[in-house]
Design a protein around this motif. Structure first.
Motif, PDB file in Angstrom:
ATOM      1  N   ALA A  89      36.075  41.569  32.618  1.00 54.66           N
ATOM      2  CA  ALA A  89      36.402  42.191  33.903  1.00 54.66           C
ATOM      3  C   ALA A  89      36.830  41.146  34.931  1.00 54.66           C
ATOM      4  O   ALA A  89      37.693  41.399  35.764  1.00 54.66           O
ATOM      5  N   ASN A  90      36.221  39.962  34.858  1.00 51.35           N
ATOM      6  CA  ASN A  90      36.572  38.944  35.858  1.00 51.35           C
ATOM      7  C   ASN A  90      36.399  37.539  35.284  1.00 51.35           C
ATOM      8  O   ASN A  90      35.839  37.370  34.206  1.00 51.35           O
ATOM      9  N   ALA A  91      36.892  36.561  36.030  1.00 50.37           N
ATOM     10  CA  ALA A  91      36.811  35.172  35.586  1.00 50.37           C
ATOM     11  C   ALA A  91      35.425  34.636  35.908  1.00 50.37           C
ATOM     12  O   ALA A  91      34.984  34.707  37.051  1.00 50.37           O
ATOM     13  N   LYS A  92      34.728  34.144  34.883  1.00 47.71           N
ATOM     14  CA  LYS A  92      33.402  33.556  35.117  1.00 47.71           C
ATOM     15  C   LYS A  92      32.942  32.812  33.869  1.00 47.71           C
ATOM     16  O   LYS A  92      33.573  32.895  32.818  1.00 47.71           O
ATOM     17  N   GLU A  93      31.837  32.102  34.000  1.00 53.74           N
ATOM     18  CA  GLU A  93      31.225  31.442  32.853  1.00 53.74           C
ATOM     19  C   GLU A  93      30.271  32.447  32.200  1.00 53.74           C
ATOM     20  O   GLU A  93      29.518  33.122  32.906  1.00 53.74           O
ATOM     21  N   VAL A  94      30.312  32.536  30.869  1.00 52.20           N
ATOM     22  CA  VAL A  94      29.397  33.455  30.178  1.00 52.20           C
ATOM     23  C   VAL A  94      28.741  32.748  28.988  1.00 52.20           C
ATOM     24  O   VAL A  94      29.273  31.770  28.462  1.00 52.20           O
ATOM     25  N   VAL A 119      28.255  27.923  26.492  1.00 55.89           N
ATOM     26  CA  VAL A 119      28.777  28.489  27.731  1.00 55.89           C
ATOM     27  C   VAL A 119      30.297  28.460  27.626  1.00 55.89           C
ATOM     28  O   VAL A 119      30.879  27.425  27.297  1.00 55.89           O
ATOM     29  N   ARG A 120      30.924  29.616  27.864  1.00 55.42           N
ATOM     30  CA  ARG A 120      32.378  29.688  27.750  1.00 55.42           C
ATOM     31  C   ARG A 120      32.978  30.317  28.990  1.00 55.42           C
ATOM     32  O   ARG A 120      32.316  31.059  29.700  1.00 55.42           O
ATOM     33  N   ARG A 121      34.240  30.028  29.206  1.00 54.47           N
ATOM     34  CA  ARG A 121      34.935  30.601  30.354  1.00 54.47           C
ATOM     35  C   ARG A 121      35.597  31.905  29.937  1.00 54.47           C
ATOM     36  O   ARG A 121      36.286  31.978  28.925  1.00 54.47           O
ATOM     37  N   GLN A 122      35.320  32.936  30.715  1.00 51.36           N
ATOM     38  CA  GLN A 122      35.975  34.229  30.511  1.00 51.36           C
ATOM     39  C   GLN A 122      37.076  34.375  31.552  1.00 51.36           C
ATOM     40  O   GLN A 122      36.895  33.991  32.691  1.00 51.36           O
ATOM     41  N   VAL A 123      38.223  34.912  31.134  1.00 51.53           N
ATOM     42  CA  VAL A 123      39.296  35.178  32.098  1.00 51.53           C
ATOM     43  C   VAL A 123      39.453  36.683  32.273  1.00 51.53           C
ATOM     44  O   VAL A 123      39.046  37.463  31.410  1.00 51.53           O
ATOM     45  N   SER A 124      40.046  37.077  33.392  1.00 52.44           N
ATOM     46  CA  SER A 124      40.309  38.501  33.612  1.00 52.44           C
ATOM     47  C   SER A 124      41.596  38.877  32.887  1.00 52.44           C
ATOM     48  O   SER A 124      42.410  38.021  32.546  1.00 52.44           O
ATOM     49  N   LEU A 125      41.766  40.175  32.680  1.00 55.58           N
ATOM     50  CA  LEU A 125      42.983  40.675  32.033  1.00 55.58           C
ATOM     51  C   LEU A 125      44.217  40.275  32.851  1.00 55.58           C
ATOM     52  O   LEU A 125      45.239  39.860  32.296  1.00 55.58           O
ATOM     53  N   ALA A 126      44.089  40.376  34.182  1.00 49.34           N
ATOM     54  CA  ALA A 126      45.208  40.013  35.066  1.00 49.34           C
ATOM     55  C   ALA A 126      45.609  38.552  34.848  1.00 49.34           C
ATOM     56  O   ALA A 126      46.796  38.228  34.736  1.00 49.34           O
ATOM     57  N   GLU A 127      44.595  37.660  34.773  1.00 47.69           N
ATOM     58  CA  GLU A 127      44.857  36.224  34.551  1.00 47.69           C
ATOM     59  C   GLU A 127      45.566  35.993  33.219  1.00 47.69           C
ATOM     60  O   GLU A 127      46.507  35.213  33.126  1.00 47.69           O
ATOM     61  N   LEU A 128      45.059  36.681  32.186  1.00 41.61           N
ATOM     62  CA  LEU A 128      45.632  36.538  30.844  1.00 41.61           C
ATOM     63  C   LEU A 128      47.111  36.914  30.848  1.00 41.61           C
ATOM     64  O   LEU A 128      47.958  36.163  30.365  1.00 41.61           O
ATOM     65  N   LEU A 129      47.419  38.080  31.413  1.00 42.15           N
ATOM     66  CA  LEU A 129      48.803  38.571  31.405  1.00 42.15           C
ATOM     67  C   LEU A 129      49.695  37.727  32.306  1.00 42.15           C
ATOM     68  O   LEU A 129      50.875  37.536  32.040  1.00 42.15           O
ATOM     69  N   HIS A 130      49.093  37.220  33.377  1.00 45.83           N
ATOM     70  CA  HIS A 130      49.851  36.415  34.329  1.00 45.83           C
ATOM     71  C   HIS A 130      50.226  35.058  33.721  1.00 45.83           C
ATOM     72  O   HIS A 130      51.283  34.499  34.015  1.00 45.83           O
ATOM     73  N   ALA A 131      49.344  34.559  32.854  1.00 45.85           N
ATOM     74  CA  ALA A 131      49.533  33.205  32.315  1.00 45.85           C
ATOM     75  C   ALA A 131      50.514  33.152  31.146  1.00 45.85           C
ATOM     76  O   ALA A 131      51.013  32.083  30.804  1.00 45.85           O
ATOM     77  N   GLU A 189      37.989  48.593  22.124  1.00 46.17           N
ATOM     78  CA  GLU A 189      36.996  49.579  22.550  1.00 46.17           C
ATOM     79  C   GLU A 189      36.086  49.028  23.652  1.00 46.17           C
ATOM     80  O   GLU A 189      35.745  49.728  24.597  1.00 46.17           O
ATOM     81  N   GLN A 190      35.705  47.737  23.533  1.00 44.54           N
ATOM     82  CA  GLN A 190      34.735  47.203  24.504  1.00 44.54           C
ATOM     83  C   GLN A 190      35.340  46.906  25.874  1.00 44.54           C
ATOM     84  O   GLN A 190      34.638  46.551  26.806  1.00 44.54           O
ATOM     85  N   ALA A 191      36.656  47.042  26.014  1.00 45.33           N
ATOM     86  CA  ALA A 191      37.279  46.844  27.334  1.00 45.33           C
ATOM     87  C   ALA A 191      36.794  47.958  28.254  1.00 45.33           C
ATOM     88  O   ALA A 191      36.758  49.117  27.853  1.00 45.33           O
ATOM     89  N   GLY A 192      36.431  47.599  29.470  1.00 45.54           N
ATOM     90  CA  GLY A 192      35.955  48.603  30.426  1.00 45.54           C
ATOM     91  C   GLY A 192      37.013  48.891  31.474  1.00 45.54           C
ATOM     92  O   GLY A 192      38.005  48.170  31.596  1.00 45.54           O
ATOM     93  N   LEU A 193      36.754  49.928  32.241  1.00 43.48           N
ATOM     94  CA  LEU A 193      37.642  50.296  33.343  1.00 43.48           C
ATOM     95  C   LEU A 193      37.819  49.120  34.310  1.00 43.48           C
ATOM     96  O   LEU A 193      38.887  48.910  34.875  1.00 43.48           O
ATOM     97  N   ASP A 194      36.740  48.314  34.445  1.00 44.85           N
ATOM     98  CA  ASP A 194      36.777  47.167  35.374  1.00 44.85           C
ATOM     99  C   ASP A 194      37.735  46.061  34.905  1.00 44.85           C
ATOM    100  O   ASP A 194      38.071  45.164  35.669  1.00 44.85           O
ATOM    101  N   TRP A 195      38.188  46.129  33.658  1.00 49.41           N
ATOM    102  CA  TRP A 195      39.196  45.158  33.195  1.00 49.41           C
ATOM    103  C   TRP A 195      40.492  45.339  33.963  1.00 49.41           C
ATOM    104  O   TRP A 195      41.297  44.417  34.062  1.00 49.41           O
ATOM    105  N   LEU A 196      40.715  46.548  34.481  1.00 43.66           N
ATOM    106  CA  LEU A 196      41.983  46.859  35.151  1.00 43.66           C
ATOM    107  C   LEU A 196      41.999  46.391  36.602  1.00 43.66           C
ATOM    108  O   LEU A 196      43.045  46.379  37.243  1.00 43.66           O
ATOM    109  N   ASP A 197      40.826  45.983  37.130  1.00 35.61           N
ATOM    110  CA  ASP A 197      40.747  45.523  38.524  1.00 35.61           C
ATOM    111  C   ASP A 197      41.688  44.337  38.728  1.00 35.61           C
ATOM    112  O   ASP A 197      41.651  43.367  37.976  1.00 35.61           O
ATOM    113  N   GLY A 198      42.524  44.446  39.731  1.00 42.09           N
ATOM    114  CA  GLY A 198      43.425  43.338  40.054  1.00 42.09           C
ATOM    115  C   GLY A 198      44.606  43.198  39.101  1.00 42.09           C
ATOM    116  O   GLY A 198      45.435  42.319  39.269  1.00 42.09           O
TER     117      GLY A 198
END
Length: 263
Positions: A85-90, A123-135, A150-159
């Motif tokens: 859903a967003n860029a963060k460390e996971v 610990v890994r860096r997660q990117v948002s869908l927007a970042e992925l498509l933009h890059a 399937e595991q993609a959520g509605l919040d993946w579409l944010d931004g």
């Protein structure tokens, strides 16, 4: 040797592949996030569009690359990347069964998989869908196709709306648990991207849901908006012209009055 990962559940059931195949065949570019199984790869045969295969797990990514090579598919880019859903460390958990590697901790999985044991955490860096498509350079043009897991959520579409507006179609593995409120919310977000559900009642429920671009919504948002802007500009120019004519008439009548006075 690496334990071979069991083939993931097929994304497509029956004729759903026909709908997706048709969209993919007309795509300017294709992004498969965690969805490049053998059935989807099969749909890519003979296509010239650039393809990006994204997997969070190196082992799965290598499998996808081998499957693509075995099918004689070329020109596919493979990327090991965690998307969410967003860029963060996971935290990323590696298990004795690599099929379960992911962001779910052992405590959540243990009830379902009693023999599971944890081998490593990183610990890994997660990117948002927007970042992925933009890059990814090819995804900057219109008429792409995106296939989400399937595991993609509605919040993946944010931004991600500007990126989603470049899609001719979005395919999403259908989840039984997506009931009406979530479905309505999702449809509203996608309608804002000019995408509408391509429903086929004959298809099994587990087939991917496909939203395709609605030409009327797209036309309204692009051509009609441009037309309205042009009409506004024309109106402004006309107003300006009227103002100039009025000013000129004022100057002329002043001049006539002066001529009369001099006379």
């Amino acid at each position: 040797s690496m334990p071979t990962t069991a083939t993931l559940e097929p994304l497509l059931a029956g004729d759903a592949s026909a709908i997706l195949r048709e969209q993919l065949s007309q795509a300017a570019w294709i992004v498969l996030v965690g969805t490049a199984d053998h059935l989807v790869l099969e749909c890519l045969r003979g296509l010239k569009a650039p393809v990006l295969v994204v997997e969070p797990d190196q082992g799965v990514l290598e499998e996808r690359a081998e499957a693509a090579a075995a099918s004689g598919l070329e020109g596919i880019a493979f990327l090991e990347q965690l998307v969410g859903a967003n860029a963060k460390e996971v935290s990323w958990y590696r298990y004795n069964d690599p099929r379960l590697n992911g962001v779910e901790p052992l405590s959540d999985l243990k009830p379902r998989y009693p023999n599971l044991s944890l081998e490593a955490v990183e610990v890994r860096r997660q990117v948002s869908l927007a970042e992925l498509l933009h890059a990814w350079e090819p995804a900057q043009v219109d008429c792409g196709v995106l296939v989400l897991p399937e595991q993609a959520g509605l919040d993946w579409l944010d931004g991600a709306v500007p990126c989603l507006r470049r899609l001719r179609a979005l395919a999403w593995q259908w989840v039984e648990s997506w009931r009406t409120p979530l479905q309505q919310q999702l449809d509203a977000v996608l309608a804002d991207c000019w995408l509408v559900p391509q429903l086929d009642e004959a298809l099994p429920r587990l087939s991917p849901m496909v939203w395709r671009r609605d030409p009327a919504l797209h036309f309204q948002a692009t051509v009609l908006t441009q037309r309205d802007q042009l009409l506004k500009q024309v109106q402004m120019l006309e107003d300006h012209q009227v103002a100039l004519v009025t000013e000129r008439d004022g100057v002329m009548s002043e001049r006539d009055a002066l001529s009369n006075q001099v006379a």
